[in-house]
Design a protein around this motif. Structure first.
Motif, short mmCIF file in Angstrom:
data_model
loop_
_atom_site.label_atom_id
_atom_site.label_comp_id
_atom_site.label_asym_id
_atom_site.label_seq_id
_atom_site.Cartn_x
_atom_site.Cartn_y
_atom_site.Cartn_z
N GLU A 183 35.22 34.25 46.40
CA GLU A 183 35.01 34.90 45.10
C GLU A 183 36.16 34.60 44.14
OE1 GLU A 183 32.94 36.75 42.23
OE2 GLU A 183 32.24 36.25 44.26
N ARG A 184 37.36 34.50 44.67
CA ARG A 184 38.52 34.23 43.82
C ARG A 184 38.40 32.85 43.16
NH1 ARG A 184 44.80 34.64 45.98
NH2 ARG A 184 45.82 34.10 44.02
N ARG A 185 37.99 31.86 43.94
CA ARG A 185 37.84 30.52 43.38
C ARG A 185 36.68 30.47 42.40
NH1 ARG A 185 37.71 25.06 47.19
NH2 ARG A 185 38.20 23.57 45.53
N ARG A 186 35.60 31.17 42.72
CA ARG A 186 34.45 31.23 41.83
C ARG A 186 34.85 31.83 40.48
NH1 ARG A 186 28.80 32.19 41.41
NH2 ARG A 186 28.34 33.93 40.02
N THR A 187 35.60 32.90 40.50
CA THR A 187 36.05 33.55 39.27
C THR A 187 36.92 32.61 38.44
OG1 THR A 187 35.96 35.71 40.34
CG2 THR A 187 37.30 35.53 38.33
N LEU A 190 34.66 29.96 36.76
CA LEU A 190 33.88 30.50 35.65
C LEU A 190 34.75 30.73 34.42
CD1 LEU A 190 31.55 33.04 37.51
CD2 LEU A 190 30.89 30.88 36.44
N ALA A 191 36.01 31.07 34.63
CA ALA A 191 36.93 31.31 33.51
C ALA A 191 37.18 30.05 32.70
CB ALA A 191 38.24 31.88 34.04
N ARG A 197 29.12 30.74 32.40
CA ARG A 197 28.25 30.87 33.57
C ARG A 197 28.13 29.52 34.27
NH1 ARG A 197 23.34 28.42 32.95
NH2 ARG A 197 22.60 27.99 30.83
#
Length: 234
Positions: A183-187, A190-191, A197
């Motif tokens: 989730e950390r890498r996904r966030t 996305l940033a 998105r």
């Protein structure tokens, strides 16, 4: 007009979305896979793109079922992420052999029939990482960026025969492979995306279908980003 289309790595994710998009448009689709076959509504053929004989068998099956292959989408790929100091030779060469040399094998098998027909479409699915780089992915980024040189060299060779060769470079896309990251890498990813998105596989498939279409006959040697603006300036 219905065409014979072969999509590699079409058992899931972007490849499956591409195969379905062509099938929905009325094309005759061969969806190749290595381990997970596509749904039964698609003509699936096992293919290991690191094996020249396997590539030949897949094309032969497609030709017998659907006629000479007119559109090829080289999508099969893999990752073996790791920092450079910890990456083994096998981690590097296996990724390059699958993502780059596999695409070369597929293009080489497809080209003669396209030259004979005076028409063809080669589409290579790369990645936004090919343009921006990514820590821990020197093997993947190298293989995906090399697809650009492959497509542009093929453009020099094949454009006089009515054959185009283009690259579609997706950014972060909602696939099983992408879901496997934390989730950390996904966030963090996305940033960096102005659109805020991830792409859907169907949006990538739409770009592939465009460059494979009759209206894109003068588009060749191009890199088409599908990344929500993340790669601007690269």
């Amino acid at each position: 007009m219905s065409r014979s289309v072969l999509v590699t790595g079409a058992g899931r994710g972007i490849g499956l979305a591409v195969a379905r998009a062509f099938a929905a448009a009325g094309d005759r689709v061969t969806a190749t896979y290595r381990t997970a076959p596509p749904p039964g509504d698609l003509f699936g053929v096992e293919c290991e793109v690191t094996d020249t004989a396997s590539v030949h068998r897949a094309f032969t099956a497609a030709e017998r079922r659907h006629g000479p292959v007119e559109v090829v989408v080289a999508n099969a790929g893999m990752t073996r992420d790791g920092l450079l100091a910890r990456m083994s030779d096998d981690d590097f060469t296996t990724v390059v052999d699958t993502n780059l040399t596999g695409a070369y094998r597929v293009a080489r098998r497809a080209a003669p029939a396209m030259v004979d027909a005076g028409w063809g479409r080669l589409v290579f699915v790369s990645s936004s990482v090919a343009l921006s780089g990514e820590a821990g992915q020197v093997n993947y980024a190298a293989s995906k960026s090399a697809l650009i040189g492959l497509a542009r060299s093929l453009t020099r060779e094949l454009a006089p025969h009515g054959i185009t060769a283009n690259v579609v470079a997706p950014g972060y896309t909602e696939t099983e492979m992408a879901a496997a990251v934390g989730e950390r890498r996904r966030t963090a990813w996305l940033a960096q995306i102005p659109a805020g998105r991830a792409a859907t596989p169907a949006e990538v498939a739409a770009a592939v279908r465009y460059v494979a279409g009759a209206d894109a006959g003068y588009v060749t040697g191009a890199v088409i980003p599908v990344d929500g603006g993340a790669g601007m300036g690269h």
